[in-house]
Design a protein around this motif. Structure first.
Motif, PDB file in Angstrom:
ATOM      1  N   ILE A  45       0.704  -1.094   0.128  1.00  0.00           N
ATOM      2  CA  ILE A  45       0.047  -0.109   0.064  1.00  0.00           C
ATOM      3  C   ILE A  45       1.035   1.289   0.048  1.00  0.00           C
ATOM      4  CG2 ILE A  45      -1.787   1.413   1.308  1.00  0.00           C
ATOM      5  CD1 ILE A  45      -2.755  -1.428   2.390  1.00  0.00           C
ATOM      6  N   GLY A  46       1.784   1.339   0.961  1.00  0.00           N
ATOM      7  CA  GLY A  46       2.530   2.352   1.013  1.00  0.00           C
ATOM      8  C   GLY A  46       3.713   2.773  -0.241  1.00  0.00           C
ATOM      9  N   LEU A  47       3.957   1.438  -0.820  1.00  0.00           N
ATOM     10  CA  LEU A  47       4.853   1.538  -2.128  1.00  0.00           C
ATOM     11  C   LEU A  47       4.151   2.041  -3.309  1.00  0.00           C
ATOM     12  CD1 LEU A  47       7.289   0.952  -3.833  1.00  0.00           C
ATOM     13  CD2 LEU A  47       6.554  -1.514  -3.667  1.00  0.00           C
ATOM     14  N   ASN A  48       2.778   1.501  -3.398  1.00  0.00           N
ATOM     15  CA  ASN A  48       2.201   1.866  -4.574  1.00  0.00           C
ATOM     16  C   ASN A  48       1.770   3.323  -4.347  1.00  0.00           C
ATOM     17  OD1 ASN A  48       2.085  -0.618  -5.372  1.00  0.00           O
ATOM     18  ND2 ASN A  48      -0.095  -1.183  -4.687  1.00  0.00           N
ATOM     19  N   ALA A  49       1.400   3.860  -3.364  1.00  0.00           N
ATOM     20  CA  ALA A  49       0.988   5.445  -3.195  1.00  0.00           C
ATOM     21  C   ALA A  49       2.248   6.224  -3.239  1.00  0.00           C
ATOM     22  CB  ALA A  49       0.638   5.476  -1.769  1.00  0.00           C
ATOM     23  N   LEU A  50       3.424   5.643  -2.922  1.00  0.00           N
ATOM     24  CA  LEU A  50       4.641   6.549  -3.113  1.00  0.00           C
ATOM     25  C   LEU A  50       4.944   6.694  -4.427  1.00  0.00           C
ATOM     26  CD1 LEU A  50       6.952   8.198  -1.761  1.00  0.00           C
ATOM     27  CD2 LEU A  50       8.098   5.934  -1.522  1.00  0.00           C
ATOM     28  N   LEU A  51       4.796   5.495  -5.377  1.00  0.00           N
ATOM     29  CA  LEU A  51       5.160   5.450  -6.598  1.00  0.00           C
ATOM     30  C   LEU A  51       4.104   6.276  -7.554  1.00  0.00           C
ATOM     31  CD1 LEU A  51       6.048   1.576  -7.156  1.00  0.00           C
ATOM     32  CD2 LEU A  51       7.608   3.527  -7.147  1.00  0.00           C
ATOM     33  N   HIS A  52       2.859   6.502  -7.122  1.00  0.00           N
ATOM     34  CA  HIS A  52       1.900   7.056  -7.872  1.00  0.00           C
ATOM     35  C   HIS A  52       2.098   8.535  -7.580  1.00  0.00           C
ATOM     36  CE1 HIS A  52      -2.020   7.854  -9.700  1.00  0.00           C
ATOM     37  NE2 HIS A  52      -2.171   9.013  -8.527  1.00  0.00           N
ATOM     38  N   LYS A  53       2.300   9.178  -6.303  1.00  0.00           N
ATOM     39  CA  LYS A  53       2.582  10.362  -6.167  1.00  0.00           C
ATOM     40  C   LYS A  53       3.844  11.067  -6.492  1.00  0.00           C
ATOM     41  CE  LYS A  53       1.818  13.693  -2.475  1.00  0.00           C
ATOM     42  NZ  LYS A  53       1.008  13.699  -0.942  1.00  0.00           N
ATOM     43  N   ALA A  54       4.894  10.145  -6.280  1.00  0.00           N
ATOM     44  CA  ALA A  54       6.249  11.075  -6.484  1.00  0.00           C
ATOM     45  C   ALA A  54       6.795  10.665  -7.905  1.00  0.00           C
ATOM     46  CB  ALA A  54       7.238  10.250  -5.286  1.00  0.00           C
ATOM     47  N   LYS A  55       6.341   9.638  -8.592  1.00  0.00           N
ATOM     48  CA  LYS A  55       6.733   9.331  -9.753  1.00  0.00           C
ATOM     49  C   LYS A  55       8.319   9.361  -9.754  1.00  0.00           C
ATOM     50  CE  LYS A  55       2.623  10.133 -12.326  1.00  0.00           C
ATOM     51  NZ  LYS A  55       1.825  10.461 -10.922  1.00  0.00           N
ATOM     52  N   PRO A  56       8.895   8.667  -8.962  1.00  0.00           N
ATOM     53  CA  PRO A  56      10.605   8.712  -8.863  1.00  0.00           C
ATOM     54  C   PRO A  56      11.088   8.202  -9.941  1.00  0.00           C
ATOM     55  CG  PRO A  56       9.783   7.039  -7.519  1.00  0.00           C
ATOM     56  CD  PRO A  56       8.493   7.538  -8.062  1.00  0.00           C
ATOM     57  N   ASP A  57      12.599   8.578 -10.304  1.00  0.00           N
ATOM     58  CA  ASP A  57      13.439   7.951 -11.025  1.00  0.00           C
ATOM     59  C   ASP A  57      14.219   7.007 -10.107  1.00  0.00           C
ATOM     60  OD1 ASP A  57      12.995   9.784 -13.363  1.00  0.00           O
ATOM     61  OD2 ASP A  57      13.993  11.084 -12.010  1.00  0.00           O
ATOM     62  N   ARG A  58      14.298   7.024  -9.006  1.00  0.00           N
ATOM     63  CA  ARG A  58      15.063   6.366  -8.017  1.00  0.00           C
ATOM     64  C   ARG A  58      14.444   5.966  -6.755  1.00  0.00           C
ATOM     65  NH1 ARG A  58      20.222   4.345  -8.824  1.00  0.00           N
ATOM     66  NH2 ARG A  58      20.799   6.050 -10.315  1.00  0.00           N
ATOM     67  N   LEU A  59      14.210   4.920  -6.362  1.00  0.00           N
ATOM     68  CA  LEU A  59      13.583   4.601  -4.976  1.00  0.00           C
ATOM     69  C   LEU A  59      14.400   3.789  -3.980  1.00  0.00           C
ATOM     70  CD1 LEU A  59      10.668   4.334  -3.386  1.00  0.00           C
ATOM     71  CD2 LEU A  59      10.612   2.102  -4.518  1.00  0.00           C
ATOM     72  N   PHE A  60      14.434   4.200  -2.834  1.00  0.00           N
ATOM     73  CA  PHE A  60      15.071   3.724  -1.522  1.00  0.00           C
ATOM     74  C   PHE A  60      14.076   3.302  -0.696  1.00  0.00           C
ATOM     75  CE2 PHE A  60      17.825   6.802  -3.645  1.00  0.00           C
ATOM     76  CZ  PHE A  60      19.156   6.135  -3.501  1.00  0.00           C
ATOM     77  N   ILE A  61      14.381   1.930  -0.265  1.00  0.00           N
ATOM     78  CA  ILE A  61      13.391   1.364   0.690  1.00  0.00           C
ATOM     79  C   ILE A  61      14.379   0.923   2.218  1.00  0.00           C
ATOM     80  CG2 ILE A  61      12.011  -0.775   1.306  1.00  0.00           C
ATOM     81  CD1 ILE A  61      11.273  -0.854  -1.577  1.00  0.00           C
ATOM     82  N   GLU A  62      14.096   1.618   3.109  1.00  0.00           N
ATOM     83  CA  GLU A  62      14.631   1.395   4.377  1.00  0.00           C
ATOM     84  C   GLU A  62      13.765   0.597   5.278  1.00  0.00           C
ATOM     85  OE1 GLU A  62      16.541   4.014   8.173  1.00  0.00           O
ATOM     86  OE2 GLU A  62      15.684   4.904   6.572  1.00  0.00           O
ATOM     87  N   PRO A  63      14.013  -0.738   5.408  1.00  0.00           N
ATOM     88  CA  PRO A  63      13.479  -1.465   6.510  1.00  0.00           C
ATOM     89  C   PRO A  63      13.702  -1.093   7.954  1.00  0.00           C
ATOM     90  CG  PRO A  63      14.454  -2.823   4.681  1.00  0.00           C
ATOM     91  CD  PRO A  63      14.956  -1.614   4.796  1.00  0.00           C
ATOM     92  N   SER A  64      12.943  -1.412   8.751  1.00  0.00           N
ATOM     93  CA  SER A  64      13.108  -1.417  10.220  1.00  0.00           C
ATOM     94  C   SER A  64      14.613  -2.320  10.311  1.00  0.00           C
ATOM     95  CB  SER A  64      12.214  -2.030  10.999  1.00  0.00           C
ATOM     96  OG  SER A  64      12.689  -2.544  12.425  1.00  0.00           O
ATOM     97  N   GLY A  65      15.433  -1.708  11.367  1.00  0.00           N
ATOM     98  CA  GLY A  65      16.493  -2.477  11.795  1.00  0.00           C
ATOM     99  C   GLY A  65      16.425  -3.882  12.226  1.00  0.00           C
ATOM    100  N   LEU A  66      15.080  -4.090  12.621  1.00  0.00           N
ATOM    101  CA  LEU A  66      14.674  -5.454  13.141  1.00  0.00           C
ATOM    102  C   LEU A  66      13.866  -6.088  12.002  1.00  0.00           C
ATOM    103  CD1 LEU A  66      13.528  -4.296  16.583  1.00  0.00           C
ATOM    104  CD2 LEU A  66      15.587  -5.596  16.142  1.00  0.00           C
ATOM    105  N   GLY A  67      13.860  -5.576  10.927  1.00  0.00           N
ATOM    106  CA  GLY A  67      13.233  -6.259   9.950  1.00  0.00           C
ATOM    107  C   GLY A  67      13.831  -7.206   8.972  1.00  0.00           C
ATOM    108  N   HIS A  68      13.104  -8.307   8.769  1.00  0.00           N
ATOM    109  CA  HIS A  68      13.775  -9.371   7.729  1.00  0.00           C
ATOM    110  C   HIS A  68      13.543  -9.002   6.412  1.00  0.00           C
ATOM    111  CE1 HIS A  68      14.355 -13.040   5.820  1.00  0.00           C
ATOM    112  NE2 HIS A  68      15.081 -13.454   6.875  1.00  0.00           N
ATOM    113  N   PRO A  69      14.646  -8.939   5.475  1.00  0.00           N
ATOM    114  CA  PRO A  69      14.540  -8.447   4.066  1.00  0.00           C
ATOM    115  C   PRO A  69      13.920  -9.406   3.019  1.00  0.00           C
ATOM    116  CG  PRO A  69      16.800  -8.680   4.640  1.00  0.00           C
ATOM    117  CD  PRO A  69      15.748  -9.236   5.714  1.00  0.00           C
ATOM    118  N   SER A  70      13.976 -10.635   3.355  1.00  0.00           N
ATOM    119  CA  SER A  70      13.805 -11.661   2.284  1.00  0.00           C
ATOM    120  C   SER A  70      12.626 -11.353   1.440  1.00  0.00           C
ATOM    121  CB  SER A  70      13.999 -13.268   2.812  1.00  0.00           C
ATOM    122  OG  SER A  70      13.801 -14.057   1.670  1.00  0.00           O
ATOM    123  N   ARG A  71      11.591 -11.501   2.159  1.00  0.00           N
ATOM    124  CA  ARG A  71      10.128 -11.174   1.497  1.00  0.00           C
ATOM    125  C   ARG A  71       9.736  -9.951   0.930  1.00  0.00           C
ATOM    126  NH1 ARG A  71       5.886 -13.620   5.622  1.00  0.00           N
ATOM    127  NH2 ARG A  71       7.684 -13.383   7.104  1.00  0.00           N
TER     128      ARG A  71
END
Length: 332
Positions: free
Chosen positions: A77-103
């Motif tokens: 939900i957050g990703l789709n909203a950001l892509l729609h609104k920002a229309k970025p050339d480059r996107l960074f995703i910063e997960p929680s320091g306690l977050g598992h990145p595989s999925r």
């Protein structure tokens, strides 16, 4: 046909300096590029987004857990909203320091995003002093963040011993597929590293980590809006072997700078972050390993403070101490 958005995952355990690294990259962003950042925080009151808002990129926060849980729905939900609104050339995703990145990586490379996103180099920010602690080496989330990174960024190296950095280097040399180690201080990663590709053959050692943690929604319920009659609210969270307590404050709530600095310095917690208003403007507070940094930031929509620790936090005594650092409350 629309050009896919180059997307980078910026991982790292609590306090390694992910947000500092992003701030440095943003400060060196090419003028012609539009950048966006999706930030996930373990606590219920996101603060990293506030620390990045003055850096020229659109920010979207998903507080209150780990992006990989609950089938990734809040993430999407957050990703789709950001892509729609920002229309970025480059996107960074910063997960929680306690977050598992595989999925998270699985979602980014799924068919739904195949023509929308192009996965670029993945980064893991590491403090060599943490790696020297056996507890970190045995932590499945930490190990998987390392395993899934194309580029390991050894940060805070001015604070570590040479043998700690060498131990990290030797460990990385054993990883397959091979990884690149970059040694920096204060998150000063050269922007040219963003041009490196992602190796799709990387695999997590514990891909099902957090599979049992999907028992609550991740989008924090902020409750009633802050007002002059209710100028603060307190929140808490527990998961991934850590506890958090957070506060939101109406922007009119003003703190006494020496008092709030003293409060932050005396606390013994794994992580402290805050953006608070004081008499002459706004300050950011960042504490890791008993080292507190305080610096000016642009005015914010509200004040926020977050504490994270492996041990349960005593909410009522902490709340009482914090309230004593307030210089003035708005009149209702």
């Amino acid at each position: 046909m629309t050009t896919p958005v180059i997307t980078h995952l910026v991982m790292g355990f609590l306090g390694t300096g992910k947000t500092t690294l992003l701030r440095h990259l943003l400060a060196n962003k090419p003028e012609h590029e539009r950048w966006a950042i999706l930030v996930n925080e373990f606590g219920e009151v996101g603060i990293d987004g506030a620390l990045l808002t003055d850096q020229g990129a659109m920010i979207k926060e998903v507080p209150g857990g780990c992006l990989c849980c609950v089938s990734g729905l809040p993430f999407q939900i957050g990703l789709n909203a950001l892509l729609h609104k920002a229309k970025p050339d480059r996107l960074f995703i910063e997960p929680s320091g306690l977050g598992h990145p595989s999925r998270i990586l699985s979602t980014l490379t799924a068919e739904h995003y195949r023509d929308v996103l192009q996965l670029g180099a993945t980064f893991c920010v590491v403090d060599p002093r943490q790696w020297a602690d056996q507890r970190y080496q045995e932590h499945e989330t930490y190990r998987d963040q390392l395993a899934l990174a194309d580029i390991m960024v050894a940060n805070k190296t001015e604070l570590c011993e040479p043998e700690q950095l060498e131990a990290l280097r030797l460990s990385i040399d054993r990883h397959q597929p091979p990884q690149q180690l970059v040694v920096v201080t204060q998150g000063r990663l050269d922007i040219s590293w963003l041009q490196r590709p992602h190796n799709a053959e990387r695999r997590a050692a514990s891909p099902q980590a957090h599979a049992s943690n999907a028992t609550r929604p991740l989008i924090a319920d902020s409750g009633p809006r802050l007002s002059r009659s209710q100028p603060w609210r307190r929140y808490s969270n527990h998961g991934q072997d850590h506890y958090s307590i957070g506060w939101r404050f109406l922007d009119e709530v003003c703190f006494d700078l020496p008092a709030i600095e003293s409060f932050c310095r005396e606390l013994k917690v794994a992580r402290l972050k805050a953006v608070l208003r004081v008499k002459d403007g706004w300050r950011a507070f960042n504490k890791v390993d008993d080292q507190l940094s305080v610096y000016r930031i642009a005015p914010q929509k509200e004040g926020r403070l977050e504490l994270i620790d492996p041990q349960p936090l005593m909410a009522h005594p902490l709340h009482k101490q914090l309230m004593q650092t307030i210089n003035s409350l708005p009149s209702s």
